[in-house]
Write a protein that holds these residues in place. Structure first.
Motif, PDB file in Angstrom:
ATOM      1  N   LYS A  83     -18.623  10.124 -12.227  1.00  0.00           N
ATOM      2  CA  LYS A  83     -18.177   9.709 -10.889  1.00  0.00           C
ATOM      3  C   LYS A  83     -19.316   9.041 -10.122  1.00  0.00           C
ATOM      4  CE  LYS A  83     -14.663  13.195 -10.801  1.00  0.00           C
ATOM      5  NZ  LYS A  83     -14.399  14.563 -10.567  1.00  0.00           N
ATOM      6  N   ARG A  84     -20.102   8.227 -10.830  1.00  0.00           N
ATOM      7  CA  ARG A  84     -21.248   7.551 -10.219  1.00  0.00           C
ATOM      8  C   ARG A  84     -21.074   6.032 -10.172  1.00  0.00           C
ATOM      9  NH1 ARG A  84     -23.687  10.676  -7.233  1.00  0.00           N
ATOM     10  NH2 ARG A  84     -25.708   9.769  -7.516  1.00  0.00           N
ATOM     11  N   GLY A  85     -19.992   5.511 -10.709  1.00  0.00           N
ATOM     12  CA  GLY A  85     -19.797   4.069 -10.750  1.00  0.00           C
ATOM     13  C   GLY A  85     -19.765   3.433  -9.372  1.00  0.00           C
ATOM     14  N   HIS A  86     -19.102   4.079  -8.416  1.00  0.00           N
ATOM     15  CA  HIS A  86     -19.037   3.511  -7.061  1.00  0.00           C
ATOM     16  C   HIS A  86     -20.404   3.542  -6.382  1.00  0.00           C
ATOM     17  CE1 HIS A  86     -18.608   7.799  -6.247  1.00  0.00           C
ATOM     18  NE2 HIS A  86     -18.899   7.555  -4.988  1.00  0.00           N
ATOM     19  N   ILE A  87     -21.197   4.554  -6.691  1.00  0.00           N
ATOM     20  CA  ILE A  87     -22.558   4.625  -6.149  1.00  0.00           C
ATOM     21  C   ILE A  87     -23.392   3.475  -6.724  1.00  0.00           C
ATOM     22  CG2 ILE A  87     -24.665   6.018  -6.004  1.00  0.00           C
ATOM     23  CD1 ILE A  87     -22.302   7.154  -4.404  1.00  0.00           C
ATOM     24  N   ASP A  93     -24.845  -3.922  -5.011  1.00  0.00           N
ATOM     25  CA  ASP A  93     -24.357  -4.999  -4.142  1.00  0.00           C
ATOM     26  C   ASP A  93     -24.796  -4.884  -2.692  1.00  0.00           C
ATOM     27  OD1 ASP A  93     -23.078  -5.800  -6.427  1.00  0.00           O
ATOM     28  OD2 ASP A  93     -21.100  -5.130  -5.796  1.00  0.00           O
ATOM     29  N   GLY A  94     -25.153  -3.675  -2.252  1.00  0.00           N
ATOM     30  CA  GLY A  94     -25.463  -3.456  -0.847  1.00  0.00           C
ATOM     31  C   GLY A  94     -24.194  -3.061  -0.090  1.00  0.00           C
ATOM     32  N   TRP A  95     -24.341  -2.729   1.204  1.00  0.00           N
ATOM     33  CA  TRP A  95     -23.199  -2.321   2.011  1.00  0.00           C
ATOM     34  C   TRP A  95     -23.551  -2.463   3.483  1.00  0.00           C
ATOM     35  CZ3 TRP A  95     -26.558   0.998  -0.310  1.00  0.00           C
ATOM     36  CH2 TRP A  95     -27.155   1.977   0.478  1.00  0.00           C
ATOM     37  N   VAL A  96     -22.496  -2.424   4.316  1.00  0.00           N
ATOM     38  CA  VAL A  96     -22.691  -2.444   5.760  1.00  0.00           C
ATOM     39  C   VAL A  96     -22.673  -0.995   6.225  1.00  0.00           C
ATOM     40  CG1 VAL A  96     -21.736  -3.167   7.979  1.00  0.00           C
ATOM     41  CG2 VAL A  96     -21.585  -4.686   6.002  1.00  0.00           C
ATOM     42  N   ALA A  97     -23.763  -0.577   6.845  1.00  0.00           N
ATOM     43  CA  ALA A  97     -23.872   0.802   7.315  1.00  0.00           C
ATOM     44  C   ALA A  97     -22.990   0.985   8.553  1.00  0.00           C
ATOM     45  CB  ALA A  97     -25.320   1.134   7.642  1.00  0.00           C
ATOM     46  N   THR A  98     -22.221   2.068   8.554  1.00  0.00           N
ATOM     47  CA  THR A  98     -21.389   2.411   9.707  1.00  0.00           C
ATOM     48  C   THR A  98     -21.658   3.860  10.088  1.00  0.00           C
ATOM     49  OG1 THR A  98     -19.545   3.038   8.271  1.00  0.00           O
ATOM     50  CG2 THR A  98     -19.538   0.796   9.107  1.00  0.00           C
ATOM     51  N   ASP A  99     -21.462   4.163  11.362  1.00  0.00           N
ATOM     52  CA  ASP A  99     -21.644   5.548  11.780  1.00  0.00           C
ATOM     53  C   ASP A  99     -20.306   6.274  11.729  1.00  0.00           C
ATOM     54  OD1 ASP A  99     -20.256   4.793  14.083  1.00  0.00           O
ATOM     55  OD2 ASP A  99     -22.062   4.650  15.317  1.00  0.00           O
ATOM     56  N   LYS A 111     -29.794  -3.886  -4.514  1.00  0.00           N
ATOM     57  CA  LYS A 111     -30.969  -3.972  -5.384  1.00  0.00           C
ATOM     58  C   LYS A 111     -30.732  -4.906  -6.572  1.00  0.00           C
ATOM     59  CE  LYS A 111     -32.455   0.508  -3.889  1.00  0.00           C
ATOM     60  NZ  LYS A 111     -32.575   1.915  -4.174  1.00  0.00           N
ATOM     61  N   HIS A 112     -29.490  -5.250  -6.835  1.00  0.00           N
ATOM     62  CA  HIS A 112     -29.105  -6.202  -7.878  1.00  0.00           C
ATOM     63  C   HIS A 112     -29.717  -5.879  -9.243  1.00  0.00           C
ATOM     64  CE1 HIS A 112     -27.076  -8.501  -4.848  1.00  0.00           C
ATOM     65  NE2 HIS A 112     -28.165  -8.440  -4.101  1.00  0.00           N
ATOM     66  N   PHE A 113     -29.719  -4.597  -9.574  1.00  0.00           N
ATOM     67  CA  PHE A 113     -30.289  -4.184 -10.857  1.00  0.00           C
ATOM     68  C   PHE A 113     -29.431  -4.615 -12.040  1.00  0.00           C
ATOM     69  CE2 PHE A 113     -27.929  -0.611  -9.111  1.00  0.00           C
ATOM     70  CZ  PHE A 113     -27.118  -0.234 -10.169  1.00  0.00           C
ATOM     71  N   TRP A 114     -28.112  -4.704 -11.855  1.00  0.00           N
ATOM     72  CA  TRP A 114     -27.220  -5.133 -12.936  1.00  0.00           C
ATOM     73  C   TRP A 114     -27.554  -6.574 -13.329  1.00  0.00           C
ATOM     74  CZ3 TRP A 114     -23.427  -2.243 -15.411  1.00  0.00           C
ATOM     75  CH2 TRP A 114     -22.630  -2.948 -16.311  1.00  0.00           C
ATOM     76  N   GLU A 115     -27.684  -7.435 -12.328  1.00  0.00           N
ATOM     77  CA  GLU A 115     -27.997  -8.828 -12.587  1.00  0.00           C
ATOM     78  C   GLU A 115     -29.390  -8.979 -13.212  1.00  0.00           C
ATOM     79  OE1 GLU A 115     -26.803  -7.620  -9.731  1.00  0.00           O
ATOM     80  OE2 GLU A 115     -24.940  -8.696  -9.343  1.00  0.00           O
ATOM     81  N   LYS A 116     -30.329  -8.171 -12.749  1.00  0.00           N
ATOM     82  CA  LYS A 116     -31.678  -8.217 -13.324  1.00  0.00           C
ATOM     83  C   LYS A 116     -31.651  -7.813 -14.797  1.00  0.00           C
ATOM     84  CE  LYS A 116     -34.013  -7.338  -8.958  1.00  0.00           C
ATOM     85  NZ  LYS A 116     -34.652  -6.330  -8.107  1.00  0.00           N
ATOM     86  N   ALA A 117     -30.857  -6.793 -15.117  1.00  0.00           N
ATOM     87  CA  ALA A 117     -30.750  -6.351 -16.509  1.00  0.00           C
ATOM     88  C   ALA A 117     -30.084  -7.423 -17.367  1.00  0.00           C
ATOM     89  CB  ALA A 117     -29.968  -5.041 -16.597  1.00  0.00           C
ATOM     90  N   GLU A 118     -29.042  -8.075 -16.825  1.00  0.00           N
ATOM     91  CA  GLU A 118     -28.394  -9.162 -17.560  1.00  0.00           C
ATOM     92  C   GLU A 118     -29.376 -10.290 -17.845  1.00  0.00           C
ATOM     93  OE1 GLU A 118     -25.098 -10.225 -15.014  1.00  0.00           O
ATOM     94  OE2 GLU A 118     -23.690  -9.176 -16.326  1.00  0.00           O
ATOM     95  N   HIS A 119     -30.133 -10.664 -16.828  1.00  0.00           N
ATOM     96  CA  HIS A 119     -31.085 -11.758 -16.980  1.00  0.00           C
ATOM     97  C   HIS A 119     -32.189 -11.397 -17.982  1.00  0.00           C
ATOM     98  CE1 HIS A 119     -33.354 -15.322 -15.938  1.00  0.00           C
ATOM     99  NE2 HIS A 119     -34.417 -14.570 -15.722  1.00  0.00           N
ATOM    100  N   ALA A 120     -32.699 -10.182 -17.889  1.00  0.00           N
ATOM    101  CA  ALA A 120     -33.797  -9.753 -18.770  1.00  0.00           C
ATOM    102  C   ALA A 120     -33.354  -9.623 -20.228  1.00  0.00           C
ATOM    103  CB  ALA A 120     -34.371  -8.424 -18.278  1.00  0.00           C
TER     104      ALA A 120
END
Length: 143
Positions: A83-87, A93-99, A111-120
């Motif tokens: 249950k960590r996929g949404h995290i 992708d980032g998000w808009v912080a709301t209170d 942090k775009h780690f998925w794209e960095k891994a694809e590129h690497a």
């Protein structure tokens, strides 16, 4: 000029084996070779918090799995059991912080780690798949 093919029967047998294409197991082996490369790159690129989770909650890095479909396709992602996929999606992708009142605040950058891994891993994946297919073809040819 040569008018006859030497070892014609064995040559025809090699051509027949090559023409039969790849079996499902051979497709899976080639795809798994590439998936292993991406899985390692994704593990290394995925952020890891210092939080010690309770109740068997795993870190994002530990939730990375590979799944083989019946067609021979191998997909890498985050396990549904964790249950960590949404995290991972928020972190990537980032998000808009709301209170708690629903008021929007700042945009938290991804942090775009998925794209960095694809590129690497792009060239490495192609190389691993190529080597796996070369080994399969060599086995079919009889080398």
């Amino acid at each position: 000029m040569v008018s006859k093919i030497e070892n014609e029967e064995s040559f025809e047998a090699i051509l027949d084996r090559l023409a039969s294409g790849l079996s499902l197991d051979e497709k899976i082996a080639a795809n798994k070779a590439g998936a292993e490369i991406f899985k390692k790159e994704l593990h290394d690129a995925t952020p890891r918090s210092d939080t010690v989770y309770k109740d068997k909650t795993v870190h994002l890095q530990d939730a990375i799995i590979e799944e083989v479909s019946p067609s021979g396709r191998v997909e890498v992602g985050f396990s549904s059991e964790s249950k960590r996929g949404h995290i991972a999606r928020f972190q990537n992708d980032g998000w808009v912080a709301t209170d708690r009142n629903g008021k929007k605040h700042k945009q938290v950058p991804g942090k775009h780690f998925w794209e960095k891994a694809e590129h690497a891993s792009k060239g490495k994946i192609q190389e691993a798949v190529r080597k796996s297919l070369e080994a399969t073809i060599a086995r079919k040819v009889g080398k």
